[in-house]
Design an enzyme around this catalytic site. Sequence first.
Site, PDB file in Angstrom:
ATOM      1  N   LEU A  82       9.235 -16.718 -11.535  1.00 13.76           N
ATOM      2  CA  LEU A  82      10.015 -17.735 -12.382  1.00 13.76           C
ATOM      3  C   LEU A  82       9.543 -19.218 -11.669  1.00 13.76           C
ATOM      4  CD1 LEU A  82      11.726 -18.814 -14.461  1.00 13.76           C
ATOM      5  CD2 LEU A  82      13.195 -17.722 -14.086  1.00 13.76           C
ATOM      6  N   CYS A  83       9.276 -20.123 -12.343  1.00 13.92           N
ATOM      7  CA  CYS A  83       9.965 -21.553 -11.635  1.00 13.92           C
ATOM      8  C   CYS A  83       9.033 -21.711 -10.658  1.00 13.92           C
ATOM      9  CB  CYS A  83      11.329 -21.623 -12.354  1.00 13.92           C
ATOM     10  SG  CYS A  83      11.209 -23.600 -11.893  1.00 13.92           S
ATOM     11  N   LEU A  84       9.915 -22.380  -9.692  1.00 14.98           N
ATOM     12  CA  LEU A  84       9.940 -22.274  -8.683  1.00 14.98           C
ATOM     13  C   LEU A  84       9.319 -21.087  -7.430  1.00 14.98           C
ATOM     14  CD1 LEU A  84       9.397 -23.432  -5.524  1.00 14.98           C
ATOM     15  CD2 LEU A  84      12.243 -24.129  -5.664  1.00 14.98           C
ATOM     16  N   MET A  98       6.229 -17.187 -14.824  1.00 18.82           N
ATOM     17  CA  MET A  98       6.824 -17.809 -15.591  1.00 18.82           C
ATOM     18  C   MET A  98       7.149 -19.164 -15.676  1.00 18.82           C
ATOM     19  SD  MET A  98       9.679 -15.086 -16.406  1.00 18.82           S
ATOM     20  CE  MET A  98       8.983 -13.735 -14.143  1.00 18.82           C
ATOM     21  N   GLY A 142       7.505 -18.807  -8.990  1.00 14.25           N
ATOM     22  CA  GLY A 142       6.663 -18.228  -8.894  1.00 14.25           C
ATOM     23  C   GLY A 142       5.620 -19.465  -8.867  1.00 14.25           C
TER      24      GLY A 142
END
Length: 594
Positions: free
Chosen positions: A329-331, A357, A333
Site C-alpha cells: 500500500l502507498c509507500l 494499492m 507498495g
Amino acid sequence: MTTQHTSHPESPSAAAPDNQAEVLRRQAAGLVRDLRELADPEGWKARVDPVGFGGALGEAAKSLAGSPGAVLRAGFGFGVDSAKAVAAAASRAVGGTANGPAPLPEKDRRYADPAWEGNAWYYLARQEHALLADRLTELARAARVSPVARRKLDWLVGQTIEALAPPNTVLTNPAWPKKIVETGGLNLVRGARNMLRDTVQNRGMPRQVTPGEFVVGKDLAVTPGHVVYRNRLIELIQYEPQTEKVHEIPLLMSPPWINKYYIMDLAPGKSLVEWAVQHGHTVFMISYRNPDSALSDVTMSDYLREGPLAALEVVREITGQDKVNVAGLCLGGALSAATVAWLEAKGTQHVNSLTLMNTLLDYTGPGQLGVFTDETTVNRLERSMRKDGYLPASSMKTTFDLLRATDLVWNYVVNDWMLGEDPKPFDMLSWNADSTRMPAAMQTEYLRTLYLENQFAEGKLELAGERLDVADVHPDSYVICAENDHIAPWKSVYKGAAKIGGTVRFVLSNSGHIAGVVNPPSPKSRTWYGESDHLPESADDWRDDAGERKASWWEDWTPWIAERAGKEVPAPSRIGSDAHPPLEPAPGRYVVAG
C-alpha cells in the site's frame, strides 16, 4: 586463558558531576547549533517558511506589479459583480427570487441548510465568497511564475478560498445562532474550551477524534495472530487461519511506514486482512517501528533489507514455500515493487504476484504533494530534521490534513469550536491521528530519488547494491487506485503501472486514498477494470475501454489472487515455526509504541 575484567560503577556522588557536565555540554552544543541556524539565512528560512511559500508569493507580486491591468480588471470586476450580488440579496430580503451573478454549486453538503438560499444575509455571504474566489483565481492565473511557484501559488489560493468559506465564520454560518438558541449559549463555552484545548494540546488544529474512543488491539487491529519475527525496524505478524483449508502460497502485506499498518486491519468487517484470511490465505503483515533519533541514519536500503526482504525470508521459512504473493500500500507498495526489481536483479525471484494499492511508481505527476516536494523545500526540510533526526509525526499529519482542508480541518473548526460539539467517533480518522515519525536520512532520500528525480521509473534507483527499474517487475500485478485520491492521483498511478514489465490488471475504484483501501462490499461501490500485457499509453483511453462493475475492488481481487495462490491444503496447525516461534499476540508492540 583470558581474564574477565569487571568494571565497578561509580558512586552516585562521583557520577553526578560527570552527568551534570554532560548535560551542560549537550545544552551548550544545542544552543550553538540553534544560533548558527538563526545566523544562516537558509536556517531561519527553513524554520519560518519551510515550504517556500514566500518565494512563490514574491514571484506573483512582482509579475502582477508589472501587469497592473490584470489587477485593475479583477478589482473592477469584483466591484461590479459585488453590487449585483447586493441587489439580488436585497430582492430576496423582501421576498424576491433574484439570482446573484455568481453560479453556486448545487452539491455541497456545507450549504444544505435552507437558510443559505432563503436568508438574504447568508445568500449574500455565499455570493461574495464565490465572487472573491473567482477573482483570486483570475489573479493567480494572470501571474507569470515558475512551474514550482505555480504549484505553490495555486495551492495557497485554494487554501485561502477554503479558509474564507462562509460556513467557517460565526457571522456567516446560520448553524451558529441556531446552536446558541438550542443550547442556551452553552456551545459558546464548550467551543471556547475546545479551541483552547486544541491550541495547547494539538498545535492549534481542531481535534478530529476523541482520544481513547478506539483502542488498538481492542477495537482496531483485532484479527487474531502473533508476532513471529522482530528486528530494529519491523515486526512480522502471522494471522491465524479461519478456514479449514488455505491456499498453499502465502500472502505478505506491506503497509507504508508513514502511518501504522492497521489501516489494512482496521476493524471487523472493514479489514482487508480479515477478508483475505476468511478467503483462505495464510496472511503475514509487516508492522513498522515508529522511529526516533536513534534511527536517524536509516536509509531506504535499510528499509528494503530489514523490511520486505527480511519478511520474505521468514514467511518462506515458516510456510516452506519458495514463492510468496505480496500486497503493498502507498509507500509500502513502492517498496514492494522495488523488492521485486531487486530480487529480479539478483536472479532470486521469490515474489509470485504483486498487488499495489494507491501506489505511485512514476512521480512526474505527484498531485498536490508536488507543492511540498521541490528542491528548495526538500533542502529546507533536510535542515529542519538535523536537530532531532526525524520528521515529526505532527508535520506529516498536518500536511495530509491540509490536502483535504475542507473535510479534515474546517469541518472540525465548525463542529468543535463553533458548535461546541465533540467529534463523532470514526475509526479511519482514529487511525489517521495515530501518525508516525520519519527518519531524516530515509525521508530526504525518498523525496530526492523518487519525487525529485523519478529514479525508479527511469531505471536509475540504486538500493542495497542493485540498480532498480520498474520495467523489471515481471510477476503478474494487480494495481488498484482511487478516483478521488488526493495523494496518489489515479492517472499518475496509471502512468507508473504502464511501465511494469509483466501483465497488469489495472482497477479504478470510486473512492479516496484511505477509503480506497477500506473497501468492503457496498451497494455504493463501483470499479473500472482492464487487464493487459501492455496498457494503453493514455489513462483516459484505458477508462473509455474499461469494463465497469457495481462492486468493491475486494470482490474483483479475490478471484484474481486465488488463481495465483496455488492449490488448497489443510490450514497450518501452528503459528510460526521452530526457528520463528510466536513472540507475542498481534498487534505487537511496535504499533502501540509512541
